[in-house]
Design a protein around this motif. Structure first.
Motif, mmCIF file in Angstrom:
data_model
loop_
_atom_site.group_PDB
_atom_site.id
_atom_site.type_symbol
_atom_site.label_atom_id
_atom_site.label_comp_id
_atom_site.label_asym_id
_atom_site.label_seq_id
_atom_site.Cartn_x
_atom_site.Cartn_y
_atom_site.Cartn_z
ATOM 1 N N CYS A 429 12.040 17.268 47.625
ATOM 2 C CA CYS A 429 12.058 17.645 49.047
ATOM 3 C C CYS A 429 10.779 18.371 49.441
ATOM 4 O O CYS A 429 10.182 18.085 50.491
ATOM 5 N N ILE A 430 10.343 19.318 48.606
ATOM 6 C CA ILE A 430 9.102 20.056 48.893
ATOM 7 C C ILE A 430 7.924 19.099 48.978
ATOM 8 O O ILE A 430 7.095 19.172 49.893
ATOM 9 N N CYS A 431 7.845 18.181 47.997
ATOM 10 C CA CYS A 431 6.729 17.228 47.973
ATOM 11 C C CYS A 431 6.750 16.340 49.207
ATOM 12 O O CYS A 431 5.713 16.142 49.856
ATOM 13 N N ALA A 434 5.816 18.381 52.364
ATOM 14 C CA ALA A 434 4.412 18.794 52.334
ATOM 15 C C ALA A 434 3.469 17.630 52.633
ATOM 16 O O ALA A 434 2.501 17.773 53.393
ATOM 17 N N LEU A 435 3.749 16.468 52.063
ATOM 18 C CA LEU A 435 2.863 15.324 52.267
ATOM 19 C C LEU A 435 2.969 14.776 53.691
ATOM 20 O O LEU A 435 1.972 14.335 54.265
ATOM 21 N N ALA A 517 -0.946 6.343 56.162
ATOM 22 C CA ALA A 517 0.050 5.569 55.415
ATOM 23 C C ALA A 517 0.385 6.120 54.026
ATOM 24 O O ALA A 517 1.569 6.255 53.693
ATOM 25 N N PRO A 518 -0.611 6.436 53.156
ATOM 26 C CA PRO A 518 -0.238 6.869 51.792
ATOM 27 C C PRO A 518 0.664 8.095 51.772
ATOM 28 O O PRO A 518 1.690 8.107 51.090
ATOM 29 N N GLY A 519 0.287 9.145 52.520
ATOM 30 C CA GLY A 519 1.105 10.354 52.528
ATOM 31 C C GLY A 519 2.505 10.102 53.046
ATOM 32 O O GLY A 519 3.494 10.639 52.519
ATOM 33 N N LEU A 520 2.609 9.260 54.089
ATOM 34 C CA LEU A 520 3.924 8.943 54.656
ATOM 35 C C LEU A 520 4.772 8.164 53.659
ATOM 36 O O LEU A 520 5.964 8.442 53.480
ATOM 37 N N VAL A 521 4.157 7.185 52.983
ATOM 38 C CA VAL A 521 4.892 6.376 51.995
ATOM 39 C C VAL A 521 5.393 7.256 50.856
ATOM 40 O O VAL A 521 6.565 7.201 50.455
ATOM 41 N N PHE A 522 4.496 8.102 50.307
ATOM 42 C CA PHE A 522 4.894 8.989 49.214
ATOM 43 C C PHE A 522 5.995 9.950 49.671
ATOM 44 O O PHE A 522 6.949 10.218 48.938
ATOM 45 N N GLY A 523 5.864 10.494 50.876
ATOM 46 C CA GLY A 523 6.861 11.431 51.381
ATOM 47 C C GLY A 523 8.223 10.802 51.559
ATOM 48 O O GLY A 523 9.254 11.383 51.187
ATOM 49 N N VAL A 524 8.272 9.594 52.109
ATOM 50 C CA VAL A 524 9.547 8.894 52.313
ATOM 51 C C VAL A 524 10.185 8.544 50.973
ATOM 52 O O VAL A 524 11.408 8.674 50.793
#
Length: 578
Positions: A429-431, A434-435, A517-524
């Protein structure tokens, strides 16, 4: 009457941090450094220095020398001619090779990139070597962990460790990139054989109360190992990459004597009916920890196990030099339901097919595989982002390593107090949050320095959280499988993680198309993992399952529970077994 050996009682009686265990931990934890060295050394041996086309040799008396101006770019040479007042520009390839320049006062262009000219059209080859290593890790995780479940953790671990020393040393002596790529693939596979087997040996060397601490110590050793690479690489900065490779390889030379330094997993020996070997290790541990063997054998059930095991042997009489000798080499029967053989019931061998047949275990495995893919792709994706930061590459790398220490300490506080599942969910959840915040700040900053700096801080928070979640999942996964499927279980998960590692480099290409895109993909992905983990049982304070049947019942009773409320001995059937 005790019907099974309680291995945790053996370790608790001996003292979880006794002299015997400390000696084993020292050698096993040091081997973690070998795993980290060769995964991340590519940052330095494959460093890409600034480059441009080499100068074209010219004749000082020629007309071209007077009328032609040459501009040496990274992948082409521009020739500017002035003919009758008209300027003509032509481009040619780097016919005479490339010149590599230092990127700063502390850097030197002596990597495999400059040696084999992995630039321009060959630029992707340097990155391919890391992709091949990830591919090799996937194969190694699948192959060596299954072998370790069948032939023993120690045997496979030492074979792989010695092979890692040989292969990485050979990598420093090869003449071309093609050979390097092949050896890099082998390095990845063997590295997984070393790392995953030692992780299981460590896990099975302590009682359930201390498994979380062992994982945290392992993470601290991993972080320290990748931090150690920086000063070693700095010492060899003015020499060829081959010297750094030789140095890192030689740090695994002690694997040649490792057979006499570590012991086989006691839990694996007992689960597979290796009574004599198990007894020898218990006696050795009692001697080093100054405990009485008869007491530990009695309270753990090992004494009864040994007596019934021996009673299930037939007495075979043979004659040697006229003397009658009695041996116990042949089992009396394979009927594991008879009273004399009830102790051999836990020695059943499992395969990956059994994992698929068990519906509950297979669903749990699918969830953990997705978790491993998420952690691997996010961890290595963020590592690629950190490597592109401006500044000295040695300083950037060591800062990226140090940020993992707080994650280890937070995991150490949470993993036993709150459980594996709440810890993993919290970190994910934190990751994810944060992303997503970092992505929003970066895409809306419009060049604002404060917003960009804040986005960097949240990216580091994401790196901190994904490190903690990766370590927690590494601890959590093998605890979900029975003993003779434990290495295969973590091996399949690690193989899935390599898929995420192979996809991670594409995050940079995706960012060029859409920066958000990368941060959103990793966060989801992290958010999805947080939800899926509710379907997995908690393992904190629960004795590791020995059989597949026991594992399935445990899954049925403990789903959707955050704390571990069911333990061995709490169930009615456990009381009937004592």
């Amino acid at each position: 009457m005790v019907t099974e050996v309680d291995v945790d009682k053996i370790w608790n009686y001996l003292g979880p941090w006794g002299r015997y265990q400390r000696r084993q931990f020292v050698f096993l934890f040091i081997a973690i450094w070998s795993c980290g060295f060769h995964v991340l050394s590519i940052v330095f041996i494959g460093y890409r220095p600034q480059s441009h086309c080499a100068s074209v040799p010219v004749n000082l008396s020629s007309v071209d020398y007077v009328n032609v101006t040459r501009v040496y770019e990274e992948c082409s040479i521009k020739e500017i001619r002035n003919v009758s007042g008209v300027t003509k520009v032509t481009e040619t390839e780097c016919t005479y090779g490339w010149t590599y320049t230092d990127d700063g006062p502390f850097d030197s262009s002596r990597s495999l990139v400059s040696e084999w000219d992995l630039v321009c059209d060959r630029k992707e080859l340097a990155e391919l070597s890391q992709t091949l290593m990830m591919f090799g890790q996937g194969l190694g995780a699948f192959i060596f962990t299954s072998l370790a479940d069948r032939y023993g953790r120690k045997f496979i671990h030492i074979i792989c460790h010695c092979s890692l020393f040989a292969v990485t040393l050979a990598s420093a002596l090869i003449p071309s990139f093609s050979y390097f790529a092949v050896l890099r693939t082998l390095t990845g596979g063997i590295q997984q054989g070393v790392g995953l087997t030692l992780a299981i040996i460590n896990l099975e060397l302590v009682p359930k109360e201390n498994r979380g601490i062992i994982e945290v110590i392992g993470l601290l050793f991993w972080t320290t190992g990748i931090a150690i690479i920086t000063p070693i690489a700095y010492i060899f900065r003015n020499l060829s990459w081959r010297y750094l490779q030789i140095c890192l390889a030689c740090l695994s030379a002690w694997s040649l004597i490792e057979w006499w330094l570590i012991d086989e997993s006691l839990r694996w020996l007992i689960a597979n009916g290796k009574v004599k070997e198990a007894k020898r290790i218990i006696q050795k541990a009692c001697r080093l920890n100054k405990k009485e063997y008869n007491e530990v054998a009695a309270i753990s059930g090992f004494q009864s196990y040994e007596m019934h095991y021996l009673s299930g042997k037939k007495k075979e009489i043979r004659y040697e030099n006229g003397t009658e000798m009695v041996t116990d080499d042949q089992p009396l029967t394979s009927d594991t339901t008879s009273p004399s053989n009830q102790y051999n019931a836990a020695t059943k061998q499992y395969s990956v097919v059994d994992l698929v047949k068990s519906r509950r275990l297979f669903i749990a495995s699918l969830i953990m595989w997705f978790a491993w893919i998420t952690n691997s792709s996010t961890y290595y994706g963020l590592m690629l982002i950190s490597s592109s930061l401006a500044g000295n590459r040695f300083l950037n790398f060591i800062l990226g390593s140090i940020v993992e220490y707080p994650a280890a300490f937070m995991e150490g506080v949470m993993v036993n107090r709150y459980g594996r599942k709440p810890t993993a969910i919290t970190f994910h959840c934190i990751c994810g949050i944060a992303l997503v915040i970092a992505t929003i700040l970066q895409t809306t900053s419009d060049g604002n320095y404060t917003m960009l700096l804040t986005a960097t801080v949240f990216t580091l928070i994401g790196k901190f959280a994904i490190t903690g979640s990766f370590s927690t999942v590494f601890l959590y996964t093998p605890e979900l499988y029975p003993t003779n499927l434990r290495n295969a279980g973590i091996g399949m998960s690690s193989a899935a993680a390599r898929l995420g590692g192979m996809l991670a480099p594409f995050s940079r290409n995706l960012a060029e198309v859409a920066a958000w895109a990368p941060g959103l993909v990793f966060g989801v992905m992290c958010a999805i993992v947080s939800v899926l983990l509710f379907w997995i049982p908690e393992t904190n304070q629960y004795e590791l399952p020995q059989t597949l049947e026991e594992c399935e019942q445990w899954y049925r009773e403990n789903r959707f529970q955050l704390p571990c409320v069911k333990r061995r001995g709490d169930r009615p059937e456990d009381e009937q077994q004592t």
